[in-house]
Design a protein around this motif. Structure first.
Motif, mmCIF file in Angstrom:
data_model
loop_
_atom_site.group_PDB
_atom_site.id
_atom_site.type_symbol
_atom_site.label_atom_id
_atom_site.label_comp_id
_atom_site.label_asym_id
_atom_site.label_seq_id
_atom_site.Cartn_x
_atom_site.Cartn_y
_atom_site.Cartn_z
ATOM 1 N N ARG A 1 0.812 -1.222 0.000
ATOM 2 C CA ARG A 1 0.000 0.000 0.000
ATOM 3 C C ARG A 1 0.845 1.271 0.000
ATOM 4 O O ARG A 1 0.353 2.334 -0.342
ATOM 5 C CB ARG A 1 -0.977 -0.032 1.183
ATOM 6 C CG ARG A 1 -1.892 -1.248 1.091
ATOM 7 C CD ARG A 1 -3.004 -1.299 2.081
ATOM 8 N NE ARG A 1 -3.853 -2.452 1.752
ATOM 9 C CZ ARG A 1 -5.163 -2.504 1.920
ATOM 10 N NH1 ARG A 1 -5.805 -1.477 2.442
ATOM 11 N NH2 ARG A 1 -5.840 -3.582 1.578
ATOM 12 N N GLY A 2 2.115 1.119 0.338
ATOM 13 C CA GLY A 2 3.007 2.261 0.245
ATOM 14 C C GLY A 2 3.291 2.673 -1.186
ATOM 15 O O GLY A 2 3.763 3.789 -1.435
ATOM 16 N N TRP B 1 0.921 2.813 -3.490
ATOM 17 C CA TRP B 1 -0.268 3.450 -4.063
ATOM 18 C C TRP B 1 -0.029 4.944 -4.284
ATOM 19 O O TRP B 1 0.739 5.584 -3.555
ATOM 20 C CB TRP B 1 -1.465 3.255 -3.132
ATOM 21 C CG TRP B 1 -1.978 1.836 -3.080
ATOM 22 C CD1 TRP B 1 -1.546 0.777 -3.806
ATOM 23 C CD2 TRP B 1 -3.016 1.350 -2.238
ATOM 24 N NE1 TRP B 1 -2.253 -0.360 -3.476
ATOM 25 C CE2 TRP B 1 -3.169 -0.038 -2.514
ATOM 26 C CE3 TRP B 1 -3.841 1.932 -1.270
ATOM 27 C CZ2 TRP B 1 -4.113 -0.842 -1.864
ATOM 28 C CZ3 TRP B 1 -4.781 1.138 -0.625
ATOM 29 C CH2 TRP B 1 -4.921 -0.228 -0.928
ATOM 30 N N THR C 1 -0.781 8.412 -3.743
ATOM 31 C CA THR C 1 -1.524 9.151 -2.709
ATOM 32 C C THR C 1 -2.255 10.364 -3.271
ATOM 33 O O THR C 1 -3.302 10.753 -2.747
ATOM 34 C CB THR C 1 -0.571 9.599 -1.592
ATOM 35 O OG1 THR C 1 0.498 10.370 -2.161
ATOM 36 C CG2 THR C 1 0.006 8.397 -0.857
ATOM 37 N N THR D 1 -9.266 2.146 0.172
ATOM 38 C CA THR D 1 -8.034 2.938 0.098
ATOM 39 C C THR D 1 -7.799 3.774 1.347
ATOM 40 O O THR D 1 -6.754 4.417 1.469
ATOM 41 C CB THR D 1 -8.051 3.858 -1.144
ATOM 42 O OG1 THR D 1 -9.290 4.591 -1.191
ATOM 43 C CG2 THR D 1 -7.919 3.048 -2.419
ATOM 44 N N SER D 2 -8.751 3.756 2.276
ATOM 45 C CA SER D 2 -8.547 4.443 3.558
ATOM 46 C C SER D 2 -7.805 3.569 4.556
ATOM 47 O O SER D 2 -7.262 4.080 5.545
ATOM 48 C CB SER D 2 -9.905 4.847 4.164
ATOM 49 O OG SER D 2 -10.547 5.808 3.356
ATOM 50 N N ALA D 3 -7.787 2.268 4.310
ATOM 51 C CA ALA D 3 -7.154 1.328 5.253
ATOM 52 C C ALA D 3 -5.662 1.220 4.977
ATOM 53 O O ALA D 3 -5.248 0.943 3.843
ATOM 54 C CB ALA D 3 -7.815 -0.043 5.128
ATOM 55 N N ARG D 4 -4.855 1.437 5.995
ATOM 56 C CA ARG D 4 -3.408 1.337 5.838
ATOM 57 C C ARG D 4 -2.952 -0.108 5.712
ATOM 58 O O ARG D 4 -1.872 -0.392 5.187
ATOM 59 C CB ARG D 4 -2.705 1.980 7.026
ATOM 60 C CG ARG D 4 -2.874 3.494 7.079
ATOM 61 C CD ARG D 4 -1.908 4.103 8.066
ATOM 62 N NE ARG D 4 -1.918 5.554 8.023
ATOM 63 C CZ ARG D 4 -1.032 6.321 8.637
ATOM 64 N NH1 ARG D 4 -0.062 5.758 9.346
ATOM 65 N NH2 ARG D 4 -1.101 7.636 8.562
ATOM 66 N N ASP D 5 -3.769 -1.017 6.196
ATOM 67 C CA ASP D 5 -3.462 -2.445 6.134
ATOM 68 C C ASP D 5 -4.773 -3.162 5.855
ATOM 69 O O ASP D 5 -5.845 -2.690 6.246
ATOM 70 C CB ASP D 5 -2.854 -2.912 7.462
ATOM 71 C CG ASP D 5 -2.372 -4.355 7.407
ATOM 72 O OD1 ASP D 5 -3.208 -5.276 7.582
ATOM 73 O OD2 ASP D 5 -1.179 -4.568 7.162
ATOM 74 N N ASP E 1 -7.161 -3.472 8.606
ATOM 75 C CA ASP E 1 -7.870 -2.269 9.069
ATOM 76 C C ASP E 1 -9.129 -1.977 8.245
ATOM 77 O O ASP E 1 -9.831 -1.003 8.519
ATOM 78 C CB ASP E 1 -6.942 -1.052 8.989
ATOM 79 C CG ASP E 1 -5.698 -1.215 9.848
ATOM 80 O OD1 ASP E 1 -5.795 -1.876 10.896
ATOM 81 O OD2 ASP E 1 -4.640 -0.679 9.466
ATOM 82 N N THR E 2 -9.403 -2.794 7.252
ATOM 83 C CA THR E 2 -10.537 -2.543 6.357
ATOM 84 C C THR E 2 -11.857 -2.623 7.124
ATOM 85 O O THR E 2 -12.093 -3.565 7.886
ATOM 86 C CB THR E 2 -10.560 -3.568 5.206
ATOM 87 O OG1 THR E 2 -9.302 -3.522 4.523
ATOM 88 C CG2 THR E 2 -11.687 -3.259 4.227
#
Length: 408
Positions: free
Chosen positions: A261-262, A264, A266, A300-304, A307-308
């Motif tokens: 996700r890093g 993506w 931003t 796309t708000s979840a960092r992992d 966390d979804t």
């Protein structure tokens, strides 16, 4: 790929729709236009390697296609007025005024999305004429056989001819009646780029996704108050933001739960989230694209992946099913159900979709994953085999094959 091959590929992408549209306007016949355009591109393949790429490839193709069309009309001994029209085509016709739309490609899409045609027919015809997608790619998008899609396009052309539907550039007043079809065309174009199905193509076609986003931005400028236009743009941006992490260095598709996700984008995520919040603040009941955008905003708000907020995603899918009770939406909803209620509950939902999605590779891939999570390896393997058989994307095939081969 040689410089000449690259030039021909670029010309096909950039000029095909314009050449077909020019000939259709002049001769009033889609079949003649497409056949003449195809002959012109075939001539380019034969002549450009020897003669060199002309200074203006588009003008060369248009002139060559026009002459091919005239020759075809003469050979077929069309009516006298056709001969007159063909002779007139040698003259340099003044360009038509652009009307409300300055962009050539977007103007063609609005022109082809004529409300006199059934929605499926106008979508298929526009994707073929303007989007540049092949009949197999369009058939895959609609989950129908290639032969059926070919017949659908042929019938659309026949209706245009029989009903004398004019090839007329739409005015500003025409846009609201056509925008639903235009958005569907752009969405399907984007989807083909996001996960390409054509043989020999890159697994992700950045040219198609970029063009779809560009055109959707233009539609938003034309219709800034249309919530579904904003929703589609947000949806595209949030999906495109994940593109850098979607295919591994070895050419394998990377599933959402495994993506870095890093990597993506931003900036695209921030723009997409802004559009979603803007539509929520409008206080108007959201349409299909707006709900899909909201679902992607949650992802796309979840960092992992852990966390979804799956409960929110399921609630959004429940709303979406009421707007669009299609089996594909139901399949995607089942994935959220699996995260909340477990794979067994989700599998029961998926199994009820067997008939309408029998030839859809994602149905079998989803079922294979649920069976894997339930420890039913033999059935999972069979489902993966069917998904691999139906998938047309090399990166996705590599991903499914690895998952299958990891089964105990």
């Amino acid at each position: 790929m040689s410089d000449v091959d690259a030039a021909i590929t670029r010309a096909h992408h950039d000029e095909w729709a314009r050449v077909v549209a020019t000939l259709t306007r002049r001769f009033g016949d889609l079949d003649t236009a497409e056949e003449a355009a195809a002959e012109a591109f075939a001539a380019a393949v034969e002549r450009w390697p020897a003669d060199g790429v002309p200074p203006s490839p588009g003008a060369w193709l248009t002139t060559t296609a026009t002459r091919k069309a005239i020759d075809r009309i003469r050979r077929e001994n069309k009516r006298d007025d056709k001969h007159k029209e063909a002779r007139m085509a040698y003259d340099d016709d003044p360009p038509e005024p652009p009307g409300a739309i300055d962009d050539d490609r977007l103007r063609l899409i609005f022109t082809c999305c004529h409300p006199a045609l059934a929605m499926d027919a106008r979508l298929a015809l526009t994707l073929r004429m303007v989007g540049g997608l092949t009949v197999p790619e369009i058939a895959h998008a609609f989950l129908v056989a290639e032969s059926a899609m070919g017949q659908r396009i042929t019938r659309a052309k026949a209706k245009i001819k029989a009903a004398r539907i004019p090839y007329r550039i739409p005015s500003a007043d025409d846009l609201p009646a056509r925008v639903t079809g235009v958005l569907a065309v752009l969405y399907l174009m984007f989807n083909e780029g996001y996960l390409a199905t054509g043989p020999g193509t890159d697994p992700v076609r950045h040219d198609l996704t970029t063009e779809a986003i560009r055109l959707t931005r233009l539609v938003r400028a034309l219709l800034p108050e249309d919530g579904e236009v904003a929703g589609l743009l947000a949806l595209m941006l949030l999906i495109e933001a994940r593109r850098p992490a979607r295919v591994s260095a070895s050419g394998e598709l990377v599933a959402l739960d495994e993506q870095d996700r890093g990597a993506w984008d931003t900036a695209l995520i921030a723009e997409g989230h802004h559009l979603v919040r803007e539509r929520l603040a409008a206080g108007v009941a959201p349409g299909r694209y707006q709900v899909l955008a909201a679902i992607n905003a949650v992802h796309t708000s979840a960092r992992d992946i852990r966390d979804t907020d799956w409960s929110q995603i399921l609630a959004l899918y429940d709303h979406l099913v009421r707007l669009d009770p299609s089996p594909i939406i139901a399949l995607n909803r089942a994935i959220a159900v699996a995260e909340l209620d477990g794979p067994e509950v989700a599998l029961a939902i998926v199994d009820r979709l067997a008939e309408p999605l029998a030839n859809y590779h994602a149905y079998h891939a989803t079922r294979a994953d649920l069976l894997r999570r339930l420890g039913r390896s033999q059935q999972s393997r069979a489902a993966y085999d069917r998904a691999i058989e139906l998938a047309g994307n090399t990166a996705e095939i590599a991903h499914l094959t690895r998952r299958r081969d990891q089964l105990g």
